[in-house]
Design an enzyme around this catalytic site. Structure first.
Site, mmCIF file in Angstrom:
data_model
loop_
_atom_site.group_PDB
_atom_site.id
_atom_site.type_symbol
_atom_site.label_atom_id
_atom_site.label_comp_id
_atom_site.label_asym_id
_atom_site.label_seq_id
_atom_site.Cartn_x
_atom_site.Cartn_y
_atom_site.Cartn_z
ATOM 1 N N CYS A 2 26.081 7.270 -10.782
ATOM 2 C CA CYS A 2 26.715 8.463 -10.213
ATOM 3 C C CYS A 2 26.530 9.589 -11.225
ATOM 4 C CB CYS A 2 28.206 8.255 -10.024
ATOM 5 S SG CYS A 2 28.614 6.863 -8.972
ATOM 6 N N ARG A 27 21.133 11.372 -9.182
ATOM 7 C CA ARG A 27 21.849 10.179 -9.647
ATOM 8 C C ARG A 27 22.685 9.538 -8.539
ATOM 9 N NH1 ARG A 27 22.130 9.669 -15.000
ATOM 10 N NH2 ARG A 27 23.960 8.336 -14.769
ATOM 11 N N TRP A 74 27.173 7.482 -5.974
ATOM 12 C CA TRP A 74 26.259 6.481 -5.439
ATOM 13 C C TRP A 74 27.098 5.222 -5.402
ATOM 14 C CZ3 TRP A 74 21.599 6.310 -3.272
ATOM 15 C CH2 TRP A 74 20.957 5.071 -3.173
ATOM 16 N N ASN A 100 31.426 6.686 -13.411
ATOM 17 C CA ASN A 100 30.069 6.215 -13.161
ATOM 18 C C ASN A 100 29.977 4.836 -13.799
ATOM 19 O OD1 ASN A 100 27.279 5.864 -12.962
ATOM 20 N ND2 ASN A 100 26.889 6.997 -14.837
ATOM 21 N N GLY A 101 29.738 3.803 -13.008
ATOM 22 C CA GLY A 101 29.637 2.457 -13.583
ATOM 23 C C GLY A 101 30.334 1.447 -12.701
ATOM 24 N N GLU A 477 2.572 -8.108 -6.467
ATOM 25 C CA GLU A 477 3.324 -6.876 -6.707
ATOM 26 C C GLU A 477 2.535 -5.911 -7.601
ATOM 27 O OE1 GLU A 477 5.627 -5.376 -5.424
ATOM 28 O OE2 GLU A 477 6.369 -3.972 -6.908
ATOM 29 N N LYS A 481 1.523 -2.133 -6.428
ATOM 30 C CA LYS A 481 1.860 -0.916 -7.186
ATOM 31 C C LYS A 481 0.609 -0.077 -7.395
ATOM 32 C CE LYS A 481 5.192 -0.665 -6.794
ATOM 33 N NZ LYS A 481 6.254 -1.482 -6.281
ATOM 34 N N GLU A 484 -0.670 1.590 -4.016
ATOM 35 C CA GLU A 484 0.108 2.654 -3.377
ATOM 36 C C GLU A 484 0.132 3.962 -4.158
ATOM 37 O OE1 GLU A 484 4.327 2.105 -2.639
ATOM 38 O OE2 GLU A 484 4.543 0.857 -4.405
ATOM 39 N N HIS A 500 -12.476 -19.736 -3.784
ATOM 40 C CA HIS A 500 -12.628 -20.003 -2.353
ATOM 41 C C HIS A 500 -13.113 -18.758 -1.603
ATOM 42 C CE1 HIS A 500 -10.878 -23.994 -2.710
ATOM 43 N NE2 HIS A 500 -10.150 -23.445 -3.672
ATOM 44 N N LYS A 597 9.596 6.713 1.423
ATOM 45 C CA LYS A 597 10.449 5.824 0.635
ATOM 46 C C LYS A 597 11.037 4.710 1.494
ATOM 47 C CE LYS A 597 12.585 4.394 -3.005
ATOM 48 N NZ LYS A 597 11.767 3.610 -3.919
HETATM 49 C C1 AGP Z 1 7.101 -0.507 -2.672
HETATM 50 O O1 AGP Z 1 6.701 0.166 -3.782
HETATM 51 C C2 AGP Z 1 7.105 0.239 -1.415
HETATM 52 N N1 AGP Z 1 7.578 1.536 -1.507
HETATM 53 C C3 AGP Z 1 7.487 -0.568 -0.164
HETATM 54 O O2 AGP Z 1 6.651 -1.669 -0.119
HETATM 55 C C4 AGP Z 1 8.939 -1.055 0.001
HETATM 56 O O3 AGP Z 1 9.216 -2.057 -0.906
HETATM 57 C C5 AGP Z 1 9.134 -1.551 1.449
HETATM 58 O O4 AGP Z 1 8.920 -0.481 2.327
HETATM 59 C C6 AGP Z 1 10.479 -2.156 1.692
HETATM 60 O O5 AGP Z 1 11.513 -1.261 1.480
HETATM 61 P P1 AGP Z 1 13.006 -1.715 1.420
HETATM 62 O O6 AGP Z 1 13.173 -2.555 0.207
HETATM 63 O O7 AGP Z 1 13.794 -0.431 1.348
HETATM 64 O O8 AGP Z 1 13.315 -2.491 2.650
#
Ligand code: AGP
Length: 602
Positions: A2, A27, A74, A100-101, A477, A481, A484, A500, A597
């Site tokens: 927060c 925040r 938050w 905050n915490g 993962e 990263k 994207e 394979h 996002k």
């Molecule tokens: C990851 O870097 C992405 N932005 C994306 O894969 C994300 O993890 C996915 O859309 C799921 O989102 P969520 O955790 O909010 O459900």
């Protein structure tokens, strides 16, 4: 996470506070509130919503007084609504505070206060602090003494801003494991969670350390030890950031800031879940049929969860991409099924749809979520929060590692409930997990060398990420990263899968990131790396063993740890590598093209 801002001086406090809150909105932004004092009376306005909206609706800028505190929230305890918004007060409404915490022992304290006749208005852990100070005031000579006595009873992390109506000139700010900084002006003093909140007025700052508090007035400030009340000598520093730099705490991008926040975030995720994980594990233990559903990075966390559950608790959950789960598993879900949904935003359409289907079929649904009060938490029967704070960068970083921390705790607890693992081993794993934030700090020191490595790789068009066992999801993962934010094609796969098919793609200079911690398949990994080297691949090894250095072109030296903890710590260099490659290629890692996002459409 927060945001807090406090002001004492000659300006209308509400103006300084509203501006400060706007700059701290990164925040937290689910609710906000302000307390000011005028003529010995406290004025409080607060509500759920964004600051701009609330400023108009609640008339923040009409609040009287030259001393006050603001908060942008938050949520961690209690859904975001008007009542749970800060500030919170005691029964007399003379003490108001913002926080905050997370207070870990708040329910214990709340019971103690209820027995003594206090009545509570909100569901927050914060309100208990105001009542506890009120209670201590009964047997203390000064407000400061009561405040100290009360705060020494708290377990957890806190940054607090406190105002007491009967003291005309001062504000208190306390820090333990959540940031706080003072701003020293001429005839005015500020305090905030972060410098940008007051940078417009002063660049002279004093950083508080853990278990310290500050007493500020218009033209004085003093920092004291919470334990003893003795003053501490502090240095006034001058920051040379621009406002824009300061919003990101000096980092050029939110993503980098969020990568660096991970040790703190993982610590909060652990502290905030001790009791909740126990209850959740007891629930999971009742089910033989367990699914994990999620998308993207959260899906990778789910895959790590599978390895943790199977290795520790002999339970093999089916991990499904939520968009597939809803169409493929309808017939097998029933009242004997438990579905664990992982979603940082709690708003991902596919994950929500999978959860709704599970509920409709009578299954029990447990959610692991970052955003308090989000849709997923309303659908789920039970929610575990990751306490990572808001993540602004589109690429998930700290929300991923906190999901992993929660899943690790859950698997350990499940193994305890089911009696499937040796107690000594489980205790050593708990110890190891508590040291993970330190290991992450250590690994963050590779930042500069990863940037150098990225300089040599920025022109590459394909990357491969390989791992075995619990490192397979880490490889997936790492590749996600990179894709994207750098827009480089990348594939993550199990190292055994290489020959394979994908091996045909390896040629001179193709980067292969080998995630190879000590563990039961380390020797096999060495073999897979050799296969890639023989085709001319450029090997970037991540591991703790010397032998790995011999087969790697570049070794990212990792500290030793239990293999099951590696997904959390090894994610950090992979995030940094992707980040630097994105920046070197001229991309904005915070806002990658074509992506949002949270994906709220299917
Ligand atoms: C990851 O870097 C992405 N932005 C994306 O894969 C994300 O993890 C996915 O859309 C799921 O989102 P969520 O955790 O909010 O459900």
């Amino acid at each position: 996470m927060c945001g807090i801002i406090g002001y004492v001086g000659d300006r209308p406090a509400c103006e300084v506070i509203v501006k400060g809150l706007k700059r701290l909105e990164y925040r937290g932004y689910d609710s906000a509130g302000i307390v000011t004092e005028d003529g010995g009376k406290l004025f409080i306005r607060k509500g759920a919503g964004k600051i701009d909206e609330l400023t108009g609706k609640l008339g923040f800028l009409e609040m009287p007084g030259r001393r006050g505190i603001g908060h942008t929230r938050w949520a961690t305890h209690g859904v975001p609504n008007d009542i749970n918004a800060h500030p919170h007060t005691d029964c007399t409404r003379k003490i108001a505070l913002v926080h905050n915490g997370i207070i870990e022992n708040f329910s214990e304290i709340r019971d103690y206060l209820l027995e003594r006749g206090h009545s509570f208005r909100s569901d927050t852990d914060t309100e208990t602090i105001a009542h506890l100070i009120e209670e201590e005031l009964k047997s203390s000579e000064t407000f400061e003494e009561a405040m100290r006595k009360a705060l020494l009873r708290l377990k957890g992390s806190f940054a607090l801003g406190i105002i007491y109506a009967d003291e005309p000139d001062r504000l208190y700010f306390v820090r333990n494991e959540s940031p706080l900084v003072l701003g020293i002006g001429k005839g005015e003093t500020f305090a905030a969670s972060d410098v940008p909140a007051f940078l417009e007025y002063t660049n002279k700052v004093v950083f508080l350390d853990d278990m310290e508090y500050a007493v500020i007035t218009r033209d004085s400030w003093v920092v004291k030890k919470l334990e003893t009340g003795e003053p501490v000598e502090k240095e006034v520093q001058e920051v040379e950031w621009t406002l824009e730099m300061a919003e990101k705490a000096g980092y050029p991008h939110f993503m980098l800031k969020e990568i660096y926040e991970q040790p703190r975030a993982v610590r909060d995720a652990m502290h905030g879940n001790v009791d909740a994980v126990r209850k959740a594990a007891e629930e999971i233990a009742r089910y033989e049929k367990v699914f994990i559903v999620a998308m993207g990075t959260s899906y990778h966390a789910g895959l790590v969860g599978k390895y943790l559950f199977q290795r520790l608790a002999n339970r093999v959950p089916i991990v499904e991409d939520a968009s597939e789960f809803r169409y493929e598993f309808e017939n097998v879900i029933d009242e004997d099924t438990l579905v664990i949904a992982i979603t940082q935003s709690g708003e991902t359409a596919d994950t929500l749809a999978a959860m709704k289907l599970a509920k409709r079929k009578g299954a029990k649904v447990l959610a692991i979520v970052n955003v308090v009060g989000s849709m997923a938490t309303r659908i789920a029967d039970l929610t575990l929060y990751t306490h990572a704070g808001p993540e602004i960068g589109v690429a998930a970083t700290k929300t991923y590692t906190t999901q992993l921390a929660v899943l690790t705790m859950l698997a350990i607890e499940l193994a305890r409930v089911l009696g499937t693992a040796d107690d000594g081993y489980l205790s050593s794993l708990v110890d190891g997990l508590s040291r993970v934030p330190e290991l992450m700090e250590e690994v963050l020191k590779h930042d500069a060398s990863l940037r150098e490595l990225a300089e040599g790789l920025a022109g590459k068009s394909d990357f491969f990420y390989i791992g075995r066992g619990v490192s397979v999801p880490t490889a997936l993962e790492g590749a996600l990263k990179l894709k994207e934010i750098s827009y480089i094609h990348a594939e993550g796969l199990s190292a055994g899968e290489l020959k394979h098919g994908p091996l045909a793609l390896l040629e001179e200079g193709v980067p292969v990131v080998a995630i190879a911690p000590s563990g039961k398949t380390f020797e096999k990994m060495l073999g897979n790396i050799e296969e890639s080297r023989a085709r001319g691949a450029f090997i970037i090894g991540l591991g703790d063993r010397e032998e790995l250095g011999r087969v790697s072109d570049v070794l990212v030296q990792m500290p030793p740890m239990d293999e099951l903890l590696t997904p959390i710590v090894y994610a950090v260099p992979l995030q940094l590598l992707a980040y630097h490659l994105a920046v070197l290629r001229g991309n904005d890692p915070d806002k990658p093209r074509n992506l949002a996002k949270s994906v709220t459409v299917e």
